[in-house]
Design an enzyme around this catalytic site. Structure first.
Site, PDB file in Angstrom:
ATOM      1  N   TYR A 101       0.849  -1.189   0.000  1.00  0.00           N
ATOM      2  CA  TYR A 101       0.000   0.000   0.000  1.00  0.00           C
ATOM      3  C   TYR A 101       0.888   1.245   0.000  1.00  0.00           C
ATOM      4  CZ  TYR A 101      -3.009   3.777   1.510  1.00  0.00           C
ATOM      5  OH  TYR A 101      -3.672   4.975   1.575  1.00  0.00           O
ATOM      6  N   GLU A 189      -3.651   7.525  -3.979  1.00  0.00           N
ATOM      7  CA  GLU A 189      -3.395   6.217  -3.378  1.00  0.00           C
ATOM      8  C   GLU A 189      -3.133   5.149  -4.425  1.00  0.00           C
ATOM      9  OE1 GLU A 189      -6.020   4.772   0.126  1.00  0.00           O
ATOM     10  OE2 GLU A 189      -6.768   3.704  -1.615  1.00  0.00           O
TER      11      GLU A 189
END
Ligand code: GDP
Ligand code: MN
Length: 378
Positions: A101, A189
């Site tokens: 992530y 993101e």
């Protein structure tokens, strides 16, 4: 404003972040053609503005052209979390060795951007934060200096990324921060950022949320808004310049001024009701705007009563009353309405509303109590 995965990844790619090859399709036939161009093994990804598409069945890896066409047809027929799928992204399928992530967002408490990385990629970052918070590594970024190389290295080391990938990771982190900065995003993101079969780092998913207040200086981004994917009430509200947020209560609120709107929601809750929305018609709202606001509120089937709380300073009370009457001509409704009108021309306003058989209130507390009672059917 949320951008789609395919839009986000293109913005990433323009800033040096590697992404999978692929294109968007609106039909199964088109998906098949793209799959053929890409050489067969592809991933079909629903383009809807929600997370968790994978779990919902909106992402499928196809081994051949038949599968690609069939999966695209299936996914294009889906509705995910209330949003109909109208487009799919057809990307070269990646072989995944590791899922990471990587994201940047505003840290309001720290008053600066924060970049976060985690070895627990592919999972919702909220879930990681709740269950294994130690797996999230953070670097706060000085907005005047930008992301420094050592910070990217700290993140890479913190998530245990093998050294051979640090350079590529640093380039992705820099590209991500640059995207966040240049688009005035509140979130940028990559989840997952993967190490693929060829041992390369690739952004497999992308998400950008652009600050609505900055859209005026990003006309190219503003054009990317997908109106099809918005709740119709929100599109309508934007058209009339209303600030509207749908909530899940049963008392519709029409208020002028954001502070007054929040105060109104608080007092409704205080008297045991639940607001169905936040709605600020703004200062100087004319009859048309008020009518649009009422239409929007009444289009929500959960609404059992409406509380109109207007302070007539710039917005005159008689003008508001005319708007309400105009809206009621267009939208026939049995939903009870409670009105509190105070300020400029309040007498004229009340007189106009008396004809429409609306409940009036003297104070805000009185209005809230009456609206809560009306919503409960008493
Ligand atoms: P999200 O569920 O909406 O966050 O969508 P993602 O794009 O993150 O995809 C969800 C999951 O699907 C990823 O975590 C991967 O495990 C899987 N996935 C996505 N793209 C590919 C791909 O190209 N190849 C493989 N094997 N899996 C993929
Ligand atoms: Mn994802």
């Amino acid at each position: 404003m949320k951008l789609h995965e395919y839009q986000s990844k293109l913005l990433f790619a323009q800033r040096g972040i590697p992404i999978s090859k692929g294109r968007v399709a609106a039909t199964a036939q088109e998906a098949r053609e793209i799959a053929a161009e890409l050489g067969g093994r592809v991933v079909i990804k629903s383009q809807v503005l929600v997370g968790g598409r994978g779990k919902a069945g909106g992402i499928k890896v196809a081994k051949n052209l038949q599968d690609a066409e069939e999966y695209a047809a299936q996914i294009l027929a889906m509705t995910i979390k209330g949003l109909p799928v109208r487009k799919v992204l057809v990307d070269e399928a990646a072989e995944i060795k590791t899922e990471i992530y990587l994201g940047v967002t505003n840290d309001r408490a720290a008053k600066c951007p924060v970049m976060m990385a985690s070895s627990a990629g592919g999972v919702d970052i909220e879930t990681v934060a709740a269950e294994t918070p130690e797996k999230i590594i953070r670097e706060h970024i000085n907005p005047f200096l930008g992301l420094r190389d050592y910070q990217a290295r700290n993140l890479a080391a913190g998530i245990g990324l093998p050294r051979e990938h640090w350079r590529a990771f640093g380039q992705m982190a820099a590209g991500l921060y640059q995207t966040y900065w240049e688009t005035d995003a509140t979130l940028a993101e990559i989840n997952p950022l993967v190490i693929n079969g060829a041992n390369q780092l690739v952004a497999l998913d992308g998400k950008i949320v652009v600050d609505d207040n900055a859209l005026f200086r990003h006309l190219d981004l503003a054009e990317m808004r997908d109106v099809d994917e918005e709740a119709p009430a929100e599109t309508e509200a934007r058209k009339y310049g209303l600030s509207y947020v749908k909530l899940d209560g049963e008392i519709g609120c029409m208020v002028n001024g954001a502070g007054l709107a929040m105060g109104t929601m608080d007092i409704i809750s205080h008297f045991g009701g639940k607001p169905a929305n936040f709605l600020d018609v703004g200062g100087g709202a004319g009859a048309d705007k008020v009518a649009a606001a009422l239409r929007i509120i009444l289009s929500d089937k959960n609404v059992k009563a409406v509380l109109l709380n207007i302070f007539g300073g710039i917005t005159r009370c008689d003008e508001v009353a005319r708007g309400i009457l105009k809206a009621l001509e267009e939208v026939k409704t049995n939903v009870p309405m409670v009105v509190r009108l105070v300020g400029t021309n309040e007498e004229e306003g009340r007189q106009l509303l008396a004809e429409a058989k609306m409940t009036t209130a003297t104070s805000l507390a009185d209005a809230a109590r009456k609206a809560v009672a009306a919503a409960k059917g008493s």
